[in-house]
Motif scaffolding. Structure first.
Motif, PDB file in Angstrom:
ATOM      1  N   THR A 167      -5.660   0.864 -10.284  1.00 10.67           N
ATOM      2  CA  THR A 167      -5.009   1.102  -8.997  1.00 10.67           C
ATOM      3  C   THR A 167      -6.042   1.272  -7.902  1.00 10.67           C
ATOM      4  O   THR A 167      -7.033   1.994  -8.070  1.00 10.67           O
ATOM      5  CB  THR A 167      -4.124   2.362  -9.063  1.00 10.67           C
ATOM      6  OG1 THR A 167      -3.129   2.193 -10.074  1.00 10.67           O
ATOM      7  CG2 THR A 167      -3.445   2.635  -7.734  1.00 10.67           C
ATOM      8  N   GLU A 168      -5.810   0.645  -6.766  1.00 13.21           N
ATOM      9  CA  GLU A 168      -6.671   0.857  -5.604  1.00 13.21           C
ATOM     10  C   GLU A 168      -6.276   2.167  -4.928  1.00 13.21           C
ATOM     11  O   GLU A 168      -5.117   2.354  -4.548  1.00 13.21           O
ATOM     12  CB  GLU A 168      -6.541  -0.292  -4.610  1.00 13.21           C
ATOM     13  CG  GLU A 168      -7.478  -0.137  -3.409  1.00 13.21           C
ATOM     14  CD  GLU A 168      -7.365  -1.264  -2.403  1.00 13.21           C
ATOM     15  OE1 GLU A 168      -8.058  -1.188  -1.359  1.00 13.21           O
ATOM     16  OE2 GLU A 168      -6.582  -2.205  -2.647  1.00 13.21           O
ATOM     17  N   PRO A 216      -1.787   9.798   3.184  1.00  6.55           N
ATOM     18  CA  PRO A 216      -1.576   8.350   3.157  1.00  6.55           C
ATOM     19  C   PRO A 216      -1.866   7.716   4.517  1.00  6.55           C
ATOM     20  O   PRO A 216      -1.440   8.236   5.562  1.00  6.55           O
ATOM     21  CB  PRO A 216      -0.096   8.216   2.776  1.00  6.55           C
ATOM     22  CG  PRO A 216       0.212   9.473   2.021  1.00  6.55           C
ATOM     23  CD  PRO A 216      -0.622  10.541   2.667  1.00  6.55           C
ATOM     24  N   ASP A 217      -2.626   6.625   4.497  1.00  6.18           N
ATOM     25  CA  ASP A 217      -3.017   5.863   5.695  1.00  6.18           C
ATOM     26  C   ASP A 217      -4.043   6.585   6.569  1.00  6.18           C
ATOM     27  O   ASP A 217      -4.486   6.021   7.565  1.00  6.18           O
ATOM     28  CB  ASP A 217      -1.801   5.497   6.551  1.00  6.18           C
ATOM     29  CG  ASP A 217      -0.834   4.580   5.839  1.00  6.18           C
ATOM     30  OD1 ASP A 217      -1.301   3.690   5.109  1.00  6.18           O
ATOM     31  OD2 ASP A 217       0.391   4.772   5.992  1.00  6.18           O
ATOM     32  N   THR A 277      -2.820   4.679  -0.895  1.00  2.00           N
ATOM     33  CA  THR A 277      -1.723   5.013  -1.797  1.00  2.00           C
ATOM     34  C   THR A 277      -0.588   5.659  -0.999  1.00  2.00           C
ATOM     35  O   THR A 277      -0.780   6.082   0.142  1.00  2.00           O
ATOM     36  CB  THR A 277      -2.178   5.976  -2.905  1.00  2.00           C
ATOM     37  OG1 THR A 277      -2.312   7.304  -2.365  1.00  2.00           O
ATOM     38  CG2 THR A 277      -3.508   5.533  -3.506  1.00  2.00           C
ATOM     39  N   PRO A 278       0.600   5.784  -1.597  1.00  2.00           N
ATOM     40  CA  PRO A 278       1.723   6.413  -0.886  1.00  2.00           C
ATOM     41  C   PRO A 278       1.685   7.931  -0.889  1.00  2.00           C
ATOM     42  O   PRO A 278       2.536   8.570  -0.259  1.00  2.00           O
ATOM     43  CB  PRO A 278       2.950   5.892  -1.644  1.00  2.00           C
ATOM     44  CG  PRO A 278       2.454   5.612  -3.019  1.00  2.00           C
ATOM     45  CD  PRO A 278       1.043   5.146  -2.871  1.00  2.00           C
ATOM     46  N   ASP A 279       0.718   8.526  -1.582  1.00  2.00           N
ATOM     47  CA  ASP A 279       0.651   9.978  -1.715  1.00  2.00           C
ATOM     48  C   ASP A 279      -0.687  10.501  -1.209  1.00  2.00           C
ATOM     49  O   ASP A 279      -1.666   9.765  -1.137  1.00  2.00           O
ATOM     50  CB  ASP A 279       0.829  10.394  -3.184  1.00  2.00           C
ATOM     51  CG  ASP A 279       2.141   9.911  -3.774  1.00  2.00           C
ATOM     52  OD1 ASP A 279       3.190  10.217  -3.180  1.00  2.00           O
ATOM     53  OD2 ASP A 279       2.109   9.205  -4.803  1.00  2.00           O
TER      54      ASP A 279
END
Length: 281
Positions: A117-118, A249-250, A148-150
């Protein structure tokens, strides 16, 4: 720069560093791009690669021992109440592309991958600048974005229960000589005094060379220094010193370290003068 996987960094036409983008390394070394050898303008090497004392020390680069439990530093993982432990948890930093490549620097995109996973995407900007006839500066910026989303948390052995071991972030494994190098800041000297301290700059002086590390942004200067001289010569800037660092995230964390690479043994005044020249706008 020349070459596909090992471009050469130059200052005024002289080679001062080789950047390896796709190293062939064992997974437990947490494979990642690195600069080695890095040299003074006179040609003295001031980095080491995979030395016997720490095979996972790879010249100059970014290494983090704990990204949400994944090891991007290499070697054993410090486990609370257990100590250094061999785990199958190593990640890798994968070169994706160069956005820019010039003889004196580059802009690179990397992907930090673990367990398929990146986790992080990095933009790395490296530039070499001549300061004097005997000194040049390596300007190294890395920006890590959580893809990632978390939330992702970044830790260190210190945040996991090992006092004094807050390594992780920018790291420079320096040349090992018969005697330990001198280490000092503007007002402190010696490993016990400077390790874990916050200082605008920190110098490491060997037999015929000096490295002066400086946080080039206000946020970078808030990170304490990680310093080793007696066991081995190495300097880094600690991302997770007292507590884990959370990256939403982001969100993106950015650090910029400028390192003066000088021939000769500088004193505090000489180090401060070159740092001002290297970091000035």
């Amino acid at each position: 720069m020349t070459g596909t996987d090992s471009p050469v960094l130059r200052v005024a036409g002289r080679p001062v560093g080789r950047y390896v983008t796709r190293p062939e390394l064992a997974p437990r070394l947490s494979p990642r791009p690195y600069l080695h050898p890095v040299t003074t303008l006179a040609g003295t090497a001031v980095t080491e690669f995979s030395p016997a004392d720490h095979l996972h020390h790879l010249g100059v680069g970014v290494a983090v021992p704990d990204v949400e439990g994944h090891n991007f530093w290499g070697g054993r993982t410090y486990v609370r109440d257990q100590g250094p432990t061999e785990l199958d948890n190593h990640g890798a930093q994968r070169h994706a592309a160069f956005q820019l490549r010039d003889p004196d620097g580059f802009v690179e995109e990397l992907r930090w991958v673990a367990a398929g996973t990146e986790l992080l995407r990095e933009r790395r900007t490296v530039a070499a600048t001549e300061l004097t006839a005997t000194a040049w500066a390596l300007d190294f910026t890395f920006s890590l974005t959580n893809v990632t989303p978390d939330p992702l948390t970044i830790g260190s052995p210190a945040t996991n229960g090992r006092p004094g071991a807050a390594y992780g972030g920018f790291f420079w494994r320096a040349r090992k000589e018969s005697a330990a190098p001198r280490v000092f800041t503007a007002d402190r000297e010696g490993e016990p005094e400077v390790h874990g301290a916050r200082a605008d700059w920190l110098a490491l002086a060997g037999d015929t060379w000096t490295l002066v590390f400086a946080g080039a942004t206000e946020r970078t200067r808030r990170d304490p220094w990680f310093v080793r001289t007696e066991e081995y010569p190495g300097v880094g800037s600690s991302l997770a010193h007292d507590e884990r660092l959370v990256v939403a995230p982001d969100d993106t964390l950015v650090r910029r370290i400028v390192t003066v690479v000088a021939d000769g043994r500088l004193d505090a005044d000489g180090a401060a003068t070159l740092v001002r020249k290297a970091v000035s706008p």
